[in-house]
Design a protein around this motif. Structure first.
Motif: not given
Length: 66
Positions: A43-53
């Motif tokens: 979402k614009p303005g909501h970043s994530t650094t989630r990686r694949s597990t």
């Protein structure tokens, strides 16, 4: 380096579980796959650094195509 390239699909990493069996069958050590901005900022303005597990069963390297 012996590598393969995945589909140019925006549903990565959901399809990653299908990639590893193919990589293992081909005996590759590098997998090249696209990555999209939406995976970092859903979402614009909501970043994530989630990686694949999911990890490679043969410890193949992943190279991202931006």
């Amino acid at each position: 380096m012996l590598g393969m390239q995945t589909n140019n699909s925006s549903d990565w990493p959901a399809t990653l579980s299908q990639v590893w069996p193919a990589a293992e069958a081909l005996h590759v050590n590098t997998v090249e796959t696209p990555i999209y901005w939406e995976q970092f900022e859903p979402k614009p303005g909501h970043s994530t650094t989630r990686r694949s597990t999911q990890s490679s069963p043969r410890r193949a390297r992943i190279t991202f195509i931006w």
